[in-house]
Motif scaffolding. Structure first.
Motif, PDB file in Angstrom:
ATOM      1  N   TYR A 196       0.736  -0.930   0.039  1.00 32.73           N
ATOM      2  CA  TYR A 196       0.141   0.013   0.020  1.00 32.73           C
ATOM      3  C   TYR A 196       0.796   1.248  -0.162  1.00 32.73           C
ATOM      4  O   TYR A 196       1.782   1.364   0.695  1.00 32.73           O
ATOM      5  N   GLY A 197       0.167   2.226  -0.849  1.00 29.67           N
ATOM      6  CA  GLY A 197       1.227   3.314  -1.091  1.00 29.67           C
ATOM      7  C   GLY A 197       1.053   4.417   0.026  1.00 29.67           C
ATOM      8  O   GLY A 197      -0.074   4.312   0.761  1.00 29.67           O
ATOM      9  N   TYR A 198       1.579   5.717  -0.094  1.00 27.07           N
ATOM     10  CA  TYR A 198       1.253   6.747   0.776  1.00 27.07           C
ATOM     11  C   TYR A 198      -0.261   7.513   0.661  1.00 27.07           C
ATOM     12  O   TYR A 198      -0.876   7.933   1.468  1.00 27.07           O
ATOM     13  N   ALA A 199      -0.703   7.200  -0.553  1.00 23.18           N
ATOM     14  CA  ALA A 199      -2.107   8.011  -0.808  1.00 23.18           C
ATOM     15  C   ALA A 199      -3.181   6.969   0.147  1.00 23.18           C
ATOM     16  O   ALA A 199      -4.007   7.657   0.660  1.00 23.18           O
ATOM     17  N   TYR A 200      -3.066   5.631  -0.025  1.00 18.80           N
ATOM     18  CA  TYR A 200      -3.580   4.892   0.855  1.00 18.80           C
ATOM     19  C   TYR A 200      -3.760   5.079   2.318  1.00 18.80           C
ATOM     20  O   TYR A 200      -4.661   5.197   3.065  1.00 18.80           O
ATOM     21  N   VAL A 201      -2.499   5.644   2.616  1.00 16.94           N
ATOM     22  CA  VAL A 201      -2.143   5.762   4.251  1.00 16.94           C
ATOM     23  C   VAL A 201      -2.813   7.056   4.502  1.00 16.94           C
ATOM     24  O   VAL A 201      -3.366   7.148   5.510  1.00 16.94           O
ATOM     25  N   LEU A 202      -2.716   8.119   3.581  1.00 14.85           N
ATOM     26  CA  LEU A 202      -3.431   9.210   3.823  1.00 14.85           C
ATOM     27  C   LEU A 202      -4.775   9.272   3.875  1.00 14.85           C
ATOM     28  O   LEU A 202      -5.477   9.888   4.648  1.00 14.85           O
ATOM     29  N   ALA A 203      -5.471   8.420   3.294  1.00 18.43           N
ATOM     30  CA  ALA A 203      -6.682   8.191   3.237  1.00 18.43           C
ATOM     31  C   ALA A 203      -7.453   7.584   4.677  1.00 18.43           C
ATOM     32  O   ALA A 203      -8.110   8.306   5.116  1.00 18.43           O
ATOM     33  N   TRP A 204      -6.525   6.848   5.206  1.00 21.02           N
ATOM     34  CA  TRP A 204      -6.940   6.282   6.528  1.00 21.02           C
ATOM     35  C   TRP A 204      -6.480   7.130   7.615  1.00 21.02           C
ATOM     36  O   TRP A 204      -7.155   7.235   8.717  1.00 21.02           O
ATOM     37  N   VAL A 205      -5.375   8.106   7.561  1.00 22.45           N
ATOM     38  CA  VAL A 205      -5.300   9.066   8.506  1.00 22.45           C
ATOM     39  C   VAL A 205      -6.410  10.013   8.313  1.00 22.45           C
ATOM     40  O   VAL A 205      -6.686  10.616   9.448  1.00 22.45           O
TER      41      VAL A 205
END
Length: 154
Positions: A126-135
């Motif tokens: 999973y990339g940073y955009a996916y992590v940003l969505a969860w954040v």
């Protein structure tokens, strides 16, 4: 009171930026020489960067729609907050803003869950955009709860 309102406004702007970046960025999953986002699947081959549109599967279209809805609802709640800040009576609560913000958090959560469950299981991470969505999800939810508690004072 002014510092609290400014803090809530800054939090709201941070959430909006997180949602926009996570929706538009091309790194929902990355692996080796390829990256995938909500809109394109890109590969690095023979020294070139080649992209093709994302699949037309129902789940990716649902994630696209939910992420766009989360950005729109977050933006509309920002507009509603600024409007209510000047038009709300003294002692009033920001319920309308809170509802839109909580809906935005539900949309981003549903989009991220669908992507997690339905994304292909290959060697990508999973990339940073996916992590940003969860954040953005808990921040958006917390912001909505703050709007429920917040009262307008003069």
């Amino acid at each position: 009171m002014l510092l609290i309102l400014l803090g809530v406004l800054v939090l709201h702007l941070i959430i909006l930026i997180l949602l926009i970046v996570s929706t538009a960025a091309s790194a929902w999953s990355v692996g080796g020489d390829r990256s995938t986002d909500l809109w394109y699947n890109c590969m690095t081959t023979n020294g070139g960067y080649h992209c093709k549109p994302a699949s037309n599967e129902d789940w990716i279209q649902a994630v696209q729609a939910l992420m766009i809805l989360s950005v729109l609802f977050c933006f509309f709640s920002l507009i509603a907050f600024v409007y209510q800040l000047f038009q709300l009576v003294k002692g009033g609560r920001f319920f309308f803003t809170a509802i839109f913000q909580i809906l935005a958090s539900v949309f981003v959560m549903c989009g991220a869950i669908i992507y997690t469950v339905m994304s292909p299981d290959d060697s990508s991470q999973y990339g940073y955009a996916y992590v940003l969505a969860w954040v953005a999800f808990p921040l958006c939810l917390i912001s909505g709860l703050i709007y429920i508690v917040l009262r307008k004072k003069e």
